[in-house]
Design a protein around this motif. Structure first.
Motif, PDB file in Angstrom:
ATOM      1  N   TYR A 313       0.415  -1.350  -0.242  1.00  0.00           N
ATOM      2  CA  TYR A 313      -0.098   0.152  -0.301  1.00  0.00           C
ATOM      3  C   TYR A 313       0.990   0.964  -0.485  1.00  0.00           C
ATOM      4  CZ  TYR A 313      -4.441  -2.592   1.061  1.00  0.00           C
ATOM      5  OH  TYR A 313      -5.442  -3.282   0.692  1.00  0.00           O
ATOM      6  N   GLU A 314       2.239   1.377   0.616  1.00  0.00           N
ATOM      7  CA  GLU A 314       3.628   2.146   0.029  1.00  0.00           C
ATOM      8  C   GLU A 314       3.045   2.474  -0.412  1.00  0.00           C
ATOM      9  OE1 GLU A 314       6.546   4.686   2.939  1.00  0.00           O
ATOM     10  OE2 GLU A 314       5.989   2.063   2.984  1.00  0.00           O
ATOM     11  N   THR A 315       3.717   1.753  -1.526  1.00  0.00           N
ATOM     12  CA  THR A 315       3.775   1.552  -2.601  1.00  0.00           C
ATOM     13  C   THR A 315       2.744   2.159  -4.057  1.00  0.00           C
ATOM     14  OG1 THR A 315       5.699  -0.337  -2.831  1.00  0.00           O
ATOM     15  CG2 THR A 315       4.798   0.216  -4.667  1.00  0.00           C
ATOM     16  N   MET A 316       2.072   1.728  -3.764  1.00  0.00           N
ATOM     17  CA  MET A 316       0.502   2.139  -4.370  1.00  0.00           C
ATOM     18  C   MET A 316      -0.109   3.977  -3.518  1.00  0.00           C
ATOM     19  SD  MET A 316      -2.061  -0.705  -3.376  1.00  0.00           S
ATOM     20  CE  MET A 316      -3.087  -0.319  -4.971  1.00  0.00           C
ATOM     21  N   ALA A 317       0.749   4.655  -2.686  1.00  0.00           N
ATOM     22  CA  ALA A 317       0.860   5.532  -2.439  1.00  0.00           C
ATOM     23  C   ALA A 317       1.440   6.354  -3.013  1.00  0.00           C
ATOM     24  CB  ALA A 317       0.580   5.926  -0.810  1.00  0.00           C
ATOM     25  N   ILE A 318       3.181   6.250  -2.421  1.00  0.00           N
ATOM     26  CA  ILE A 318       3.886   6.795  -3.459  1.00  0.00           C
ATOM     27  C   ILE A 318       3.556   6.813  -5.406  1.00  0.00           C
ATOM     28  CG2 ILE A 318       5.885   7.081  -4.494  1.00  0.00           C
ATOM     29  CD1 ILE A 318       7.143   5.044  -1.336  1.00  0.00           C
ATOM     30  N   LYS A 319       2.929   6.052  -6.014  1.00  0.00           N
ATOM     31  CA  LYS A 319       2.722   6.209  -7.084  1.00  0.00           C
ATOM     32  C   LYS A 319       0.953   7.327  -7.447  1.00  0.00           C
ATOM     33  CE  LYS A 319       3.479   1.642  -8.481  1.00  0.00           C
ATOM     34  NZ  LYS A 319       3.062   0.168  -8.844  1.00  0.00           N
ATOM     35  N   GLU A 320       0.614   6.613  -6.078  1.00  0.00           N
ATOM     36  CA  GLU A 320      -0.696   7.870  -6.065  1.00  0.00           C
ATOM     37  C   GLU A 320       0.026   9.735  -6.543  1.00  0.00           C
ATOM     38  OE1 GLU A 320      -4.576   9.403  -6.699  1.00  0.00           O
ATOM     39  OE2 GLU A 320      -3.779   7.402  -7.401  1.00  0.00           O
TER      40      GLU A 320
END
Length: 412
Positions: A313-320
């Motif tokens: 989820y942190e990876t997804m947040a960074i992409k967002e």
């Protein structure tokens, strides 16, 4: 009123990879792990067999034995890191300036070791044998309280308790206190000593800890085979100072702190919100506060706990937040070497983030052997990487849905 600029003029750290900031930083750049067999507790009683313990630490280098016995271990670590940070800054606290220098040190669980020991005493020997120092040893704010007493800082005195975001929230709140004019300098960060019977039991019961018995591979953020975090202990402390105040006394400046974001998931007591949406909002808030565009950031010190949900989820947040630029940012989890210091994590990782700017080098994420396809950004695998850093982000995410992000830049 214009916001005042805030800079970092001192650093101090007690960590599993070294008992001062520079030693710890050297270990991190070399990819040395501070994780070893669990020795503070009986490993046979827990599914987790490894921990990131502080080694060869002597509190009597900082306070005498009589005073030390009135403090929990987490306060010992905070005092040591604070004394080192203040000495590093060459900031002298006097009768004239004491009221403008504050202390804000967070802790997730405070004196749990003291609580356990004194409860055992109570059960076996009754209330009269409980230490009169039990309550002031146990409460999480006592790291800030004792540091204030020892160093004579009479300004804002506070403690943020936001689980694993405690250290980062404390630094962010201290930054804002100086920025708005409530203080000229702050001693701030986090401290934790959670390798206790009940903390180990609780984290084991909720299956948060890695059960990998190999100290060399147990903490492996963003790896396909990660299975939980490795519990750690220590303290990381910064001296934050208003720029003109620092310049007037000729202070050395490590970096400037320029942005802070803090949000809540409003989702679940332990699990992060799907897609890391709360963490994404904290990062965006911090960038907006700093007045930075996503493409101006070169490095992120990730929360990167080595748990299945956090890293995804942190990876997804960074992409967002960073969009196409996310793939161009160097990202690392120094927890691969330090383990997870809970409320102290943000303090120690802020130290590493600042030193990465100073030395133009990004620390590695070690043990990244089999990357998770869902964690597909540049995590600086296994070896530090040189590279100029103008702006860097440090993330911390905690139980209760607490998200905190701070942004540092090279001082211009």
């Amino acid at each position: 009123m214009m916001n005042r600029r805030v800079v970092v003029t001192g650093i101090g750290a007690i960590t599993p990879v070294g008992n001062d900031a520079e030693t710890a930083w050297s270990s991190i750049l070399e990819g040395k792990s501070g994780i070893g067999p669990l020795t503070r507790q009986n490993a046979d009683e827990y599914p987790a067999k490894v921990a990131a313990e502080v080694k060869d630490f002597d509190i009597e280098e900082y306070v005498n034995k009589k005073e030390a016995r009135k403090m929990d271990r987490f306060t010992h670590y905070a005092i040591a890191a604070s004394v080192m940070a203040l000495k590093d800054s060459n900031l002298e606290i006097t009768d004239e300036n004491a009221g403008r220098i504050g202390v804000w040190i967070g802790s997730g669980i405070g004196g749990m070791e003291t609580f356990e020991q004194q409860h055992e005493t109570f059960l076996n020997r009754g209330y009269k044998r409980v230490s009169p120092f039990f309550v002031p040893m146990m409460i999480p704010d006592m790291a800030s309280g004792q540091v204030s007493i020892l160093l004579g800082a009479k300004g804002i005195n506070s403690c943020t308790v936001t689980a694993c975001a405690s250290g980062t929230n404390s630094i962010g709140d201290s930054f804002k206190a100086i920025q708005r004019g409530d203080a000229d300098a702050m001693i701030t960060g986090g401290a934790e000593a959670p390798i206790t019977k009940m903390a180990m039991a609780g984290f084991s019961a909720n299956t948060a800890l890695s059960t990998n018995p190999d100290p060399l591979t147990a903490s492996r953020p963003f790896d396909m085979n990660r299975d939980g975090f490795v519990i750690g202990e220590g303290s990381g402390i910064l001296i934050l100072e208003e720029l003109e105040h620092a310049l007037a006394r000729g202070a050395k400046i490590y970096a400037e702190i320029v942005g802070y974001g803090s949000t809540g998931d409003a989702y679940h007591i332990t699990a992060p919100a799907p897609g890391g949406e709360g963490g994404a909002r904290a990062m965006q808030m911090a960038l907006d506060d700093a007045g930075l565009k996503p493409e101006e950031v070169q490095y992120i010190n990730a929360h990167g706990t080595s748990t299945p949900y956090n890293d995804k989820y942190e990876t997804m947040a960074i992409k967002e937040v960073f969009g196409e630029h996310a793939a161009k940012i160097g990202i690392s989890s120094t927890k691969s070497m330090t383990g997870h210091l809970l409320g102290a994590a943000g303090g120690v990782e802020a130290v590493f983030t600042i030193l990465s700017i100073r030395d133009a080098i990004m620390p590695p994420t070690i043990n990244l052997a089999d990357p998770d396809p869902e964690c597909d950004l540049d995590y600086i695998p296994n070896k530090a990487r040189k590279g100029e850093i103008q702006a860097a982000v440090s993330n911390s995410l905690g139980f209760g849905g607490h998200n905190a992000t701070i942004v540092f830049t090279k001082y211009q």
